[in-house]
Design a protein around this motif. Sequence first.
Motif, PDB file in Angstrom:
ATOM      1  N   LEU A   3       0.853  -1.178   0.000  1.00  0.00           N
ATOM      2  CA  LEU A   3       0.000   0.000   0.000  1.00  0.00           C
ATOM      3  C   LEU A   3       0.890   1.230   0.000  1.00  0.00           C
ATOM      4  O   LEU A   3       1.823   1.331   0.808  1.00  0.00           O
ATOM      5  N   THR A   4       0.613   2.160  -0.901  1.00  0.00           N
ATOM      6  CA  THR A   4       1.366   3.399  -0.967  1.00  0.00           C
ATOM      7  C   THR A   4       0.412   4.573  -0.778  1.00  0.00           C
ATOM      8  O   THR A   4      -0.790   4.469  -1.063  1.00  0.00           O
ATOM      9  N   PHE A   5       0.957   5.697  -0.350  1.00  0.00           N
ATOM     10  CA  PHE A   5       0.157   6.867  -0.015  1.00  0.00           C
ATOM     11  C   PHE A   5       0.698   8.056  -0.808  1.00  0.00           C
ATOM     12  O   PHE A   5       1.732   8.634  -0.436  1.00  0.00           O
ATOM     13  N   PRO A   6       0.048   8.422  -1.930  1.00  0.00           N
ATOM     14  CA  PRO A   6       0.571   9.480  -2.805  1.00  0.00           C
ATOM     15  C   PRO A   6       0.768  10.811  -2.101  1.00  0.00           C
ATOM     16  O   PRO A   6       1.658  11.580  -2.480  1.00  0.00           O
ATOM     17  N   ASN A   7      -0.028  11.095  -1.079  1.00  0.00           N
ATOM     18  CA  ASN A   7       0.071  12.375  -0.389  1.00  0.00           C
ATOM     19  C   ASN A   7       0.951  12.312   0.863  1.00  0.00           C
ATOM     20  O   ASN A   7       1.029  13.295   1.609  1.00  0.00           O
ATOM     21  N   GLY A   8       1.585  11.171   1.104  1.00  0.00           N
ATOM     22  CA  GLY A   8       2.560  11.065   2.174  1.00  0.00           C
ATOM     23  C   GLY A   8       2.015  10.940   3.578  1.00  0.00           C
ATOM     24  O   GLY A   8       2.746  11.181   4.549  1.00  0.00           O
ATOM     25  N   GLU A   9       0.769  10.505   3.743  1.00  0.00           N
ATOM     26  CA  GLU A   9       0.212  10.390   5.096  1.00  0.00           C
ATOM     27  C   GLU A   9       0.843   9.265   5.905  1.00  0.00           C
ATOM     28  O   GLU A   9       0.811   9.288   7.136  1.00  0.00           O
ATOM     29  N   HIS A  10       1.414   8.254   5.207  1.00  0.00           N
ATOM     30  CA  HIS A  10       1.958   7.097   5.918  1.00  0.00           C
ATOM     31  C   HIS A  10       3.030   6.448   5.037  1.00  0.00           C
ATOM     32  O   HIS A  10       2.926   6.488   3.800  1.00  0.00           O
ATOM     33  N   PRO A  11       4.052   5.841   5.619  1.00  0.00           N
ATOM     34  CA  PRO A  11       5.027   5.091   4.811  1.00  0.00           C
ATOM     35  C   PRO A  11       4.362   3.900   4.114  1.00  0.00           C
ATOM     36  O   PRO A  11       3.283   3.447   4.511  1.00  0.00           O
ATOM     37  N   ASN A  12       5.011   3.385   3.084  1.00  0.00           N
ATOM     38  CA  ASN A  12       4.495   2.215   2.371  1.00  0.00           C
ATOM     39  C   ASN A  12       4.358   1.041   3.335  1.00  0.00           C
ATOM     40  O   ASN A  12       5.178   0.865   4.242  1.00  0.00           O
ATOM     41  N   VAL A  13       3.327   0.226   3.105  1.00  0.00           N
ATOM     42  CA  VAL A  13       3.044  -0.907   3.993  1.00  0.00           C
ATOM     43  C   VAL A  13       2.944  -2.179   3.151  1.00  0.00           C
ATOM     44  O   VAL A  13       2.104  -2.261   2.245  1.00  0.00           O
ATOM     45  N   PRO A  14       3.777  -3.202   3.411  1.00  0.00           N
ATOM     46  CA  PRO A  14       3.631  -4.480   2.701  1.00  0.00           C
ATOM     47  C   PRO A  14       2.300  -5.132   3.051  1.00  0.00           C
ATOM     48  O   PRO A  14       1.821  -5.038   4.190  1.00  0.00           O
ATOM     49  N   LEU A  15       1.711  -5.788   2.067  1.00  0.00           N
ATOM     50  CA  LEU A  15       0.412  -6.434   2.283  1.00  0.00           C
ATOM     51  C   LEU A  15       0.630  -7.899   2.640  1.00  0.00           C
ATOM     52  O   LEU A  15       0.908  -8.731   1.776  1.00  0.00           O
ATOM     53  N   GLN A  16       0.505  -8.196   3.915  1.00  0.00           N
ATOM     54  CA  GLN A  16       0.630  -9.559   4.424  1.00  0.00           C
ATOM     55  C   GLN A  16      -0.464  -9.764   5.460  1.00  0.00           C
ATOM     56  O   GLN A  16      -0.566  -8.991   6.422  1.00  0.00           O
ATOM     57  N   GLY A  17      -1.291 -10.780   5.249  1.00  0.00           N
ATOM     58  CA  GLY A  17      -2.392 -11.019   6.183  1.00  0.00           C
ATOM     59  C   GLY A  17      -3.409  -9.894   6.102  1.00  0.00           C
ATOM     60  O   GLY A  17      -3.819  -9.481   5.021  1.00  0.00           O
ATOM     61  N   GLU A  18      -3.809  -9.347   7.244  1.00  0.00           N
ATOM     62  CA  GLU A  18      -4.787  -8.265   7.295  1.00  0.00           C
ATOM     63  C   GLU A  18      -4.113  -6.972   7.730  1.00  0.00           C
ATOM     64  O   GLU A  18      -3.380  -6.938   8.721  1.00  0.00           O
ATOM     65  N   ALA A  20      -5.322  -3.358   8.808  1.00  0.00           N
ATOM     66  CA  ALA A  20      -6.471  -2.528   9.175  1.00  0.00           C
ATOM     67  C   ALA A  20      -6.079  -1.063   9.143  1.00  0.00           C
ATOM     68  O   ALA A  20      -4.964  -0.686   9.533  1.00  0.00           O
ATOM     69  N   VAL A  21      -7.014  -0.221   8.690  1.00  0.00           N
ATOM     70  CA  VAL A  21      -6.785   1.216   8.565  1.00  0.00           C
ATOM     71  C   VAL A  21      -7.878   1.949   9.326  1.00  0.00           C
ATOM     72  O   VAL A  21      -9.068   1.621   9.206  1.00  0.00           O
ATOM     73  N   GLY A  22      -7.490   2.950  10.103  1.00  0.00           N
ATOM     74  CA  GLY A  22      -8.465   3.751  10.828  1.00  0.00           C
ATOM     75  C   GLY A  22      -7.785   4.749  11.744  1.00  0.00           C
ATOM     76  O   GLY A  22      -6.555   4.917  11.714  1.00  0.00           O
ATOM     77  N   SER A  23      -8.597   5.386  12.593  1.00  0.00           N
ATOM     78  CA  SER A  23      -8.070   6.384  13.519  1.00  0.00           C
ATOM     79  C   SER A  23      -7.790   5.804  14.895  1.00  0.00           C
ATOM     80  O   SER A  23      -7.211   6.488  15.746  1.00  0.00           O
ATOM     81  N   ARG A  24      -8.165   4.558  15.147  1.00  0.00           N
ATOM     82  CA  ARG A  24      -7.972   3.960  16.461  1.00  0.00           C
ATOM     83  C   ARG A  24      -6.511   3.575  16.654  1.00  0.00           C
ATOM     84  O   ARG A  24      -5.906   2.946  15.771  1.00  0.00           O
ATOM     85  N   PRO A  25      -5.918   3.897  17.802  1.00  0.00           N
ATOM     86  CA  PRO A  25      -4.533   3.475  18.060  1.00  0.00           C
ATOM     87  C   PRO A  25      -4.426   1.951  18.087  1.00  0.00           C
ATOM     88  O   PRO A  25      -5.365   1.254  18.477  1.00  0.00           O
ATOM     89  N   GLY A  26      -3.278   1.452  17.649  1.00  0.00           N
ATOM     90  CA  GLY A  26      -3.042   0.017  17.662  1.00  0.00           C
ATOM     91  C   GLY A  26      -3.293  -0.663  16.345  1.00  0.00           C
ATOM     92  O   GLY A  26      -2.895  -1.826  16.163  1.00  0.00           O
ATOM     93  N   LEU A  27      -3.940   0.003  15.396  1.00  0.00           N
ATOM     94  CA  LEU A  27      -4.149  -0.584  14.072  1.00  0.00           C
ATOM     95  C   LEU A  27      -2.837  -0.551  13.293  1.00  0.00           C
ATOM     96  O   LEU A  27      -1.920   0.220  13.589  1.00  0.00           O
ATOM     97  N   ARG A  28      -2.755  -1.417  12.276  1.00  0.00           N
ATOM     98  CA  ARG A  28      -1.533  -1.460  11.462  1.00  0.00           C
ATOM     99  C   ARG A  28      -1.281  -0.104  10.817  1.00  0.00           C
ATOM    100  O   ARG A  28      -0.139   0.341  10.717  1.00  0.00           O
ATOM    101  N   ILE A  29      -2.336   0.561  10.338  1.00  0.00           N
ATOM    102  CA  ILE A  29      -2.227   1.920   9.824  1.00  0.00           C
ATOM    103  C   ILE A  29      -3.170   2.782  10.656  1.00  0.00           C
ATOM    104  O   ILE A  29      -4.387   2.780  10.437  1.00  0.00           O
ATOM    105  N   SER A  30      -2.616   3.460  11.650  1.00  0.00           N
ATOM    106  CA  SER A  30      -3.397   4.300  12.561  1.00  0.00           C
ATOM    107  C   SER A  30      -3.116   5.762  12.247  1.00  0.00           C
ATOM    108  O   SER A  30      -1.958   6.208  12.313  1.00  0.00           O
TER     109      SER A  30
END
Length: 287
Positions: A3-18, A20-30
Amino acid sequence: MQLTFPNGEHPNVPLQGEVAVGSRPGLRISLPGSGLAAHHASFISDRRGLWLRVPNGAPGVHLNARPVQRLALLRAGDLVCLDKLRVVVKGSDQPAIETRIPSAAPASLGEAQRVAASRVVLRGLSGPHFGRSHTLVEPRLLGRSSAADIRLDDPAIADRHAVVELHGDRVVLRALAPGKDATWLNGVPVRDAVLSPGDQLVVEQHRFVLEAPGLPLRGQDALGKSAATPHTQTMRAVDVPVADDPPPEEAPAPGQPRTRDPNSLWWLIAAATILAASLTMLLVYAP
């Protein structure tokens, strides 16, 4: 995949398993304060492929500008919008995109070649061309001009943006507009490129996928003919159970008479006796 973020909100993330994306702390992409729901969406990679799953009540989830309510299949080049967050799916281990293309336009096709070429199409995935298929029997001009074969009515696009051509078993993207105007190929900006089946082309909000059954996948043509998919297959021998055949009669040794079953002789005598009795009754009692 990643997963890549064109506007730079987050570093690239390899897709393995699940993932999760959201505003809650503790998610892979928080991303607190981003306007996302506590758990806005999940990207899931399993043996069936790559999936986008949307929890109940999550708002504003779009895949290639199409709303997603529950589940969607993803592939390289897809654009996922989670409210205002833009996420692009990129292939992390795909062969490099070939950018060397023929210098001349393709030769005219014969009648039989045109029939075969009609199976190679650009199909719209978003924008005004959604659901429409454009064959590549002839080169297709993409641009804002009214003379374009695939008109992209957008002031940010040049009148003659690019042309897509079929050269034998290769589909070619040729840039026409000067400057830095680029076409996005599977999430990567390019100008000239050799396309492969399943590739996604994006020009501004216009998105297309190349459907080309039978054409080589990216990297396949570089493997040589020995690695190409064979047209025929050799089947392994299979033992099929059948009813047992009676054992063959053994031949007697030289100089020895052939032995016979004595029971078979008594059956022959009985059958002859019954037949003779029947004939006698017929002759005696017949009128």
